[in-house]
Design an enzyme around this catalytic site. Sequence first.
Site, PDB file in Angstrom:
ATOM      1  N   LEU A 274      -0.710  24.072  38.162  1.00 28.06           N
ATOM      2  CA  LEU A 274      -1.362  23.024  38.565  1.00 28.06           C
ATOM      3  C   LEU A 274      -2.861  23.271  38.102  1.00 28.06           C
ATOM      4  O   LEU A 274      -3.664  23.999  39.036  1.00 28.06           O
ATOM      5  CB  LEU A 274      -1.281  23.009  40.045  1.00 28.06           C
ATOM      6  CG  LEU A 274      -1.679  21.595  40.733  1.00 28.06           C
ATOM      7  CD1 LEU A 274      -0.828  21.748  42.146  1.00 28.06           C
ATOM      8  CD2 LEU A 274      -2.689  21.091  40.704  1.00 28.06           C
TER       9      LEU A 274
ATOM     10  N   GLU B  33      -5.643  20.997  35.846  1.00 26.84           N
ATOM     11  CA  GLU B  33      -6.036  19.995  34.731  1.00 26.84           C
ATOM     12  C   GLU B  33      -6.983  20.697  33.627  1.00 26.84           C
ATOM     13  O   GLU B  33      -6.637  20.161  32.384  1.00 26.84           O
ATOM     14  CB  GLU B  33      -6.544  18.834  35.522  1.00 26.84           C
ATOM     15  CG  GLU B  33      -5.610  17.851  36.044  1.00 26.84           C
ATOM     16  CD  GLU B  33      -5.112  18.514  37.372  1.00 26.84           C
ATOM     17  OE1 GLU B  33      -5.855  19.524  37.755  1.00 26.84           O
ATOM     18  OE2 GLU B  33      -4.238  18.000  38.065  1.00 26.84           O
TER      19      GLU B  33
ATOM     20  N   GLN C 197      -1.554  13.779  36.140  1.00 23.82           N
ATOM     21  CA  GLN C 197      -0.676  13.029  37.094  1.00 23.82           C
ATOM     22  C   GLN C 197      -1.294  11.608  37.381  1.00 23.82           C
ATOM     23  O   GLN C 197      -0.574  10.638  37.624  1.00 23.82           O
ATOM     24  CB  GLN C 197      -0.554  13.623  38.277  1.00 23.82           C
ATOM     25  CG  GLN C 197       0.807  13.550  39.078  1.00 23.82           C
ATOM     26  CD  GLN C 197       1.272  14.760  39.737  1.00 23.82           C
ATOM     27  OE1 GLN C 197       0.979  15.047  40.876  1.00 23.82           O
ATOM     28  NE2 GLN C 197       2.504  15.270  39.390  1.00 23.82           N
ATOM     29  N   PHE C 198      -2.691  11.816  37.592  1.00 21.84           N
ATOM     30  CA  PHE C 198      -3.521  10.505  37.951  1.00 21.84           C
ATOM     31  C   PHE C 198      -4.934  10.545  37.375  1.00 21.84           C
ATOM     32  O   PHE C 198      -5.233  11.747  37.379  1.00 21.84           O
ATOM     33  CB  PHE C 198      -3.629  10.401  39.553  1.00 21.84           C
ATOM     34  CG  PHE C 198      -2.265  10.109  40.299  1.00 21.84           C
ATOM     35  CD1 PHE C 198      -2.155   8.719  40.514  1.00 21.84           C
ATOM     36  CD2 PHE C 198      -1.468  10.997  40.689  1.00 21.84           C
ATOM     37  CE1 PHE C 198      -0.787   8.315  41.181  1.00 21.84           C
ATOM     38  CE2 PHE C 198      -0.460  10.535  41.480  1.00 21.84           C
ATOM     39  CZ  PHE C 198       0.010   9.207  41.699  1.00 21.84           C
TER      40      PHE C 198
ATOM     41  N   ILE D  23      -8.565  13.899  36.457  1.00 23.19           N
ATOM     42  CA  ILE D  23      -8.649  14.384  35.039  1.00 23.19           C
ATOM     43  C   ILE D  23      -9.991  14.972  34.875  1.00 23.19           C
ATOM     44  O   ILE D  23     -10.359  15.651  33.834  1.00 23.19           O
ATOM     45  CB  ILE D  23      -8.767  13.094  34.139  1.00 23.19           C
ATOM     46  CG1 ILE D  23      -8.417  13.556  32.607  1.00 23.19           C
ATOM     47  CG2 ILE D  23      -9.833  12.147  34.345  1.00 23.19           C
ATOM     48  CD1 ILE D  23      -8.545  12.175  31.599  1.00 23.19           C
TER      49      ILE D  23
ATOM     50  N   PRO E  80     -11.729  17.449  35.984  1.00 26.06           N
ATOM     51  CA  PRO E  80     -11.691  19.006  35.569  1.00 26.06           C
ATOM     52  C   PRO E  80     -11.566  19.129  34.322  1.00 26.06           C
ATOM     53  O   PRO E  80     -11.886  20.184  33.537  1.00 26.06           O
ATOM     54  CB  PRO E  80     -10.994  19.541  36.442  1.00 26.06           C
ATOM     55  CG  PRO E  80     -10.463  18.814  37.687  1.00 26.06           C
ATOM     56  CD  PRO E  80     -10.629  17.423  37.129  1.00 26.06           C
TER      57      PRO E  80
ATOM     58  N   HIS F   8      -6.381   8.108  43.689  1.00 21.52           N
ATOM     59  CA  HIS F   8      -5.031   7.762  42.867  1.00 21.52           C
ATOM     60  C   HIS F   8      -5.353   6.558  42.227  1.00 21.52           C
ATOM     61  O   HIS F   8      -4.286   5.715  41.806  1.00 21.52           O
ATOM     62  CB  HIS F   8      -3.987   7.821  43.820  1.00 21.52           C
ATOM     63  CG  HIS F   8      -3.549   9.353  44.381  1.00 21.52           C
ATOM     64  ND1 HIS F   8      -4.258  10.153  45.149  1.00 21.52           N
ATOM     65  CD2 HIS F   8      -2.432   9.912  43.791  1.00 21.52           C
ATOM     66  CE1 HIS F   8      -3.539  10.953  45.293  1.00 21.52           C
ATOM     67  NE2 HIS F   8      -2.539  10.852  44.690  1.00 21.52           N
TER      68      HIS F   8
HETATM   69  C1  LIG Z   1      -6.268  18.497  40.986  1.00 24.59           C
HETATM   70  C2  LIG Z   1      -5.068  17.581  41.648  1.00 24.59           C
HETATM   71  N1  LIG Z   1      -4.133  17.608  40.687  1.00 24.59           N
HETATM   72  C3  LIG Z   1      -3.006  17.097  41.024  1.00 24.59           C
HETATM   73  C4  LIG Z   1      -2.755  16.474  42.328  1.00 24.59           C
HETATM   74  C5  LIG Z   1      -1.477  15.675  42.472  1.00 24.59           C
HETATM   75  N2  LIG Z   1      -0.724  16.706  43.629  1.00 24.59           N
HETATM   76  C6  LIG Z   1      -0.849  16.556  44.670  1.00 24.59           C
HETATM   77  S1  LIG Z   1      -0.148  17.631  45.805  1.00 24.59           S
HETATM   78  C7  LIG Z   1       0.365  18.398  44.429  1.00 24.59           C
HETATM   79  C8  LIG Z   1       1.052  19.767  44.423  1.00 24.59           C
HETATM   80  C9  LIG Z   1       0.221  20.836  45.469  1.00 24.59           C
HETATM   81  O1  LIG Z   1       1.293  21.804  45.690  1.00 24.59           O
HETATM   82  P1  LIG Z   1       0.581  22.914  46.597  1.00 24.59           P
HETATM   83  O2  LIG Z   1      -0.493  23.361  46.178  1.00 24.59           O
HETATM   84  O3  LIG Z   1       1.946  23.980  46.517  1.00 24.59           O
HETATM   85  O4  LIG Z   1       0.709  22.237  47.921  1.00 24.59           O
HETATM   86  P2  LIG Z   1       1.811  21.908  48.827  1.00 24.59           P
HETATM   87  O5  LIG Z   1       1.881  20.157  48.463  1.00 24.59           O
HETATM   88  O6  LIG Z   1       3.110  22.473  48.303  1.00 24.59           O
HETATM   89  O7  LIG Z   1       1.574  21.825  50.152  1.00 24.59           O
HETATM   90  C10 LIG Z   1      -0.064  17.685  43.096  1.00 24.59           C
HETATM   91  C11 LIG Z   1       0.289  18.187  41.872  1.00 24.59           C
HETATM   92  C12 LIG Z   1      -4.021  16.479  43.132  1.00 24.59           C
HETATM   93  N3  LIG Z   1      -3.817  15.990  44.338  1.00 24.59           N
HETATM   94  N4  LIG Z   1      -4.939  17.172  42.648  1.00 24.59           N
END
Ligand SMILES: Cc1ncc(C[n+]2csc(CCOP(=O)(O)OP(=O)(O)O)c2C)c(N)n1
Lengths: 335, 335, 369, 369
Positions: free
Chosen positions: B62, B64, B86-87, B91, B93, B133
């Site tokens: 995770l 970007e 993803q959204f 973008i 960063p 979003h």
């Molecule tokens: C910078 C960013 N990238 C992508 C997302 C989309 N997104 C929301 S939650 C998530 C997964 C997060 O996983 P984790 O850190 O393990 O937390 P959890 O939701 O499992 O508690 C993603 C990719 C986001 N919110 N922010």
Amino acid sequence: MVEENSAITLVEAVNQALAYALANDPQVVLFGQDIGANGGVFRATDGLQQRFGPERVLDTPLAENMIAGIAVGMASQGLRPIAEFQFMGFIYPALDHILSHAARMRNRTRGRLSCPIVYRAPYGSGIHAPEHHSESTEAIFAHVPGLRVVVPSSPARAYGLLLAAIRDPDPVLFLEPKRIYRAAKQPVPDDGEALPLDRAFVLREGRDLTLIAWGASVKETLAAAEQLSTEGIEAEVIDPATLKPLDIHSIIDSLEKTHCCVVVHEAARFGGLGAEIAAQIQEYAFDLLEAPVQRVTGYDTVMPYYQLENVYLPGVERILAGARAALGYSREGRQ
Amino acid sequence: MVEENSAITLVEAVNQALAYALANDPQVVLFGQDIGANGGVFRATDGLQQRFGPERVLDTPLAENMIAGIAVGMASQGLRPIAEFQFMGFIYPALDHILSHAARMRNRTRGRLSCPIVYRAPYGSGIHAPEHHSESTEAIFAHVPGLRVVVPSSPARAYGLLLAAIRDPDPVLFLEPKRIYRAAKQPVPDDGEALPLDRAFVLREGRDLTLIAWGASVKETLAAAEQLSTEGIEAEVIDPATLKPLDIHSIIDSLEKTHCCVVVHEAARFGGLGAEIAAQIQEYAFDLLEAPVQRVTGYDTVMPYYQLENVYLPGVERILAGARAALGYSREGRQ
Amino acid sequence: MHKPRLQLQASFDIAWLQYLDKQGRATQPLPEFASPDWLAHCYRQMQLARLVDDRAVKLQRTGRLGTYPSSLGQEAIGVAVGNALMKEDVYCPYYRETGAFLERGVLIEEILANWGGDERGQNFQHAPHDLPICIPIATQALHAAGVAFALQYRHRQQGTPLQVAVTSSGEGATSKGDFYEAMNLAGVWKLPVVFVVNNNQWAISVPRTAQTATQTIAQKAIAAGIPALQVDGNDVVAVAWAVRDAMARARNGEGPALIEAISYRLCDHTTADDASRYRSEEELEQARQWEPIRRLDAYLRSEGLWSDAKQQDLDRELAQVMEAALDNWESRPPEPATAIFDHLHAHLPEGLYEQYDQLRDEQTAGVRG
Amino acid sequence: MHKPRLQLQASFDIAWLQYLDKQGRATQPLPEFASPDWLAHCYRQMQLARLVDDRAVKLQRTGRLGTYPSSLGQEAIGVAVGNALMKEDVYCPYYRETGAFLERGVLIEEILANWGGDERGQNFQHAPHDLPICIPIATQALHAAGVAFALQYRHRQQGTPLQVAVTSSGEGATSKGDFYEAMNLAGVWKLPVVFVVNNNQWAISVPRTAQTATQTIAQKAIAAGIPALQVDGNDVVAVAWAVRDAMARARNGEGPALIEAISYRLCDHTTADDASRYRSEEELEQARQWEPIRRLDAYLRSEGLWSDAKQQDLDRELAQVMEAALDNWESRPPEPATAIFDHLHAHLPEGLYEQYDQLRDEQTAGVRG
Ligand SMILES: Cc1ncc(C[n+]2csc(CCOP(=O)(O)OP(=O)(O)O)c2C)c(N)n1
Ligand SMILES: Cc1ncc(C[n+]2csc(CCOP(=O)(O)OP(=O)(O)O)c2C)c(N)n1
Ligand SMILES: [Mg+2]
Ligand SMILES: [Mg+2]
């Protein structure tokens, strides 16, 4: 320390404003890369750590995203952080925190928390520096709702506008035109007087043509105006100073007299601030305009390494060409 | 898998184009968050990992900035990376690697290395999603020299333009209007035919007024054109599709007929693409214009949470108001 | 093959803590703070968090809320963390934090407002200094470092007691530069900040093993030179001890720490997700066996601290709390459209007057977008 | 006070390697590759790097070059790293790398062109796949991970031998998210990439201790689950062994590694810097005692492999090499102004024809900006 009323350069005026803010507001803290013992790579923070101590003037580890992000947290708890990016070319990792957080925190919390941050960065080209050290991407930040973008073009405006930015209750990106950091000296009383944000400055009055420029380009724009004057053409020169929100009314006022206009900027043309200014002029002053707003700007290319820098930058001759195109169009009149 | 010639949605067309590229060019690799087993949060990559294997369709950790940066390295060695954000709200960063590296590598190395990357992101608002979003910040990227910005507004254009973007030897930011991901179906033959980049599409012919829109706003813009038609006003609707470099000539051609123009976009007005389009129109077609170019856009506020989303978005009524302002101005004529 | 002689330069250990095992049996004596009252309080708050999440998911299903992230199965982390903070400490949360929000005094109606698309939900009436819910992954870690700097600054300038910033994230967030940059700064500036990672094994569809090659998430702190501990995140006592211990050290000027709380996301990522696309029912079923409420229930009953009768009372009480919150939420008048301008800046810049007027006029005229 | 029982979950060690001590005495038997010829080659390249840096700094002083970053005192790292790569490996450098550039076949005139403000300097004729000099700190680490992915991909798809990406940075760069994100990805994707950190104690004016609280830079790899080694960076043999060992493992499919090479920046950060503002002459003088060329010289002489006569020959030869390169650089015709458009895209977009024509016409008319 800078003596009261002795003539100082733009970068010294920045230093003087920072010192004033540190001395008069205990909530002000300064941080960035090499701003402490080294006094900043341009010496904008020279002597400040010695004077105000390493608890208020701090060297950070090397991470711009971090610099932008911690400012948000600090500001949310009442501090007045002033964060330096060493060059504008290294600000991009910080966009996320500036755009997603600093500019939104007040709105997001319906006024509960706010971000009175000043993000400073030396900006623009013309100092024969390596790649990435000559960026003018103010338009990227000017598109961000909730963020002010301010650019001074003289020592006095650097001092007054920086103080205003520091006192503003919301985030300001303060871009310092490094090409003119030491270009001219001017007496700048260290009286703590701020200049107004969101107000354009008329740097030269004229009736025939409006020239708009900010930052280092003001220099060439004023030179072009002088040249035109020898030909009997009197150009009004306006420096918006606050690029966002823009003081369009001062520009329209000028167009009431001149009916034609040239916008000058170093940045690439496409999507640059010149586009917004041209768009607003035709919105607000369609019937006044006798010629299309001319944009004299950098090309839509990557800012070149310094061998070809002068090819890229709008200089006096290109500004004159733009002015002549506008004036020629006006003279021919609308078809 | 999508059947040839059955009607498909925009997001299915994206999927079809990605599958075509994976099947026909072994250098194509896809990566992003949740694009594998999950098929992407909008299912744009549904089934692709199963079909092409986890060596070509990869879930990343995770980050970007990382996604943008590794694409540069991959592309420099001849791969054709397609990276998903993803959204669009996440973008930011990635801006540094997109602007400082992807868009500059060819120029920096004088053609030695290049970055044929497609950065994809769902974009725009209108799906009742949480904060961040619903972003439409295409103008930030359109200001970057060396980067193409492409936005499709129909399934067929999504397919054809995405294939073109993938085949383009330089980096493309491909923004997918998620509000219309599933709004309409259209037969899109899976024939691998690309549509031209850098060319506007005339979506509706008309003689009275030019409406310019892209992405999801095309929907409301066409609806406004239909409404105007019932009143005897025939609007030409142009979708630039490639926002940078912009096909200004198609727009000027239209203005030769219509003499007035409205630009519609979801993004904040100040420094949005509408400004560049207005600036170029007045540059190239000053004498054709009978009214100022109208901008019908989001406000210069933070994109609100979804309760107030419809207040922010330019809808049919605001487009009609813009059209009437332009037409009214034209009728009154220049003073 | 040549093998050089190497000298040992540095060594690091990562430890693991648990008080209540998967069946709710104490594996070691509980810490002093874990009194019967405290345990009962935590139990109540975990139940309330589960109820709020459950109702919110249902509200989303019927179209009355937007996307919602439940914390089902991870209630121990939120409650233990939220409970460990003193009022004047500052919490910098991520989004999966129902239990912590409740402990911080965030109103249920605020939680609902936020996920219902209303910014007023982030104007926490009873947690005025806490940061709002943070959506862009890991960015809150840097805000927390900045908050901690402010707390340290205030302490040094004014001699007031040192307060602590606590921030939370998922394990997915630990892959993002922000997380690391924040820990690194906190380490070198000895900031009073505690980083809590909710390792629920999944970042949407990406499993922990695809996120990082490390044995533990806790060891990421070694890169910042700060202490770390891994705890059983479904054991409310273990999480609470770890956070309290780290906060006590921070309060004492000893700097930051990282806590990895191991749990499992028993729900979909959010209501927009369908976890059956990427993980098996078996894995889920196994994880249900060690979830935190069932575990604490077993412990409390084994200690004679809980009964069916008490549970019935609690269920009734919590249902009332929930209904009252729903009423408050539903009876809130909508915000005027012009609210989108009202908090953009402290004072609306003149350059925006025209847009503001345009919007107001459109609203008066009943224009919809 | 309650002290819980903790279980040990994971342990990590960081080791240190040196072959030649500060006086140039072997502390252990040298590895096989360190033959007399190899040592002499490294010695020559380190001298050449020093000469190039010295001339470049002088050219800057007389206004003929722009800002220049010398590698004075750190020549062992660049030479050892550049030497360890095979032709088909890919190097992803930062800017303080004269020795490595020379080893990769980058021409001295290319180095001068680059810092003289001419993009053609990055069009490495003899290192066509290497990445150009990277200025934005730490970004090259992610490019290297991407390059390594491409190398791994090619290997898997085409069955060709696995090649390796090597990237370098300063220790300041390790504070930036990119560095960590790159290591983390490399770890979880087992990418064939070696991260070399030139720990020269300073990031411009910021000392190593203000950059991070860690005992070592090497331990940052623990956060990514990848192996790491700390080496004496002024010992060309130690750096070479570490890089070769890490590359051999990477080539063998065993994934990435981090190497911290400890050195000292004996020069100003760049010609734009004045290091006397922030560090003492004593510190500098002490660091000069263990610089790499003097050290290797002592070892070679103690082994009878070097003499004053040889040194004179070498000086003469290198002076000629340098002069030839200067001639080539100076005799290069300037680029036409329109070059700023020529490599923006593979094909100039129609939308830019007008700007291109404008520039060409201005040039013809002799307009200067
Ligand atoms: C910078 C960013 N990238 C992508 C997302 C989309 N997104 C929301 S939650 C998530 C997964 C997060 O996983 P984790 O850190 O393990 O937390 P959890 O939701 O499992 O508690 C993603 C990719 C986001 N919110 N922010
Ligand atoms: C992202 C970014 N921020 C700031 C700079 C300005 N800058 C150039 S070198 C440098 C210090 C780098 O120190 P280190 O990584 O230790 O490498 P060294 O120069 O010591 O070899 C800084 C801050 C930059 N080039 N890039
Ligand atoms: Mg998770
Ligand atoms: Mg260094």
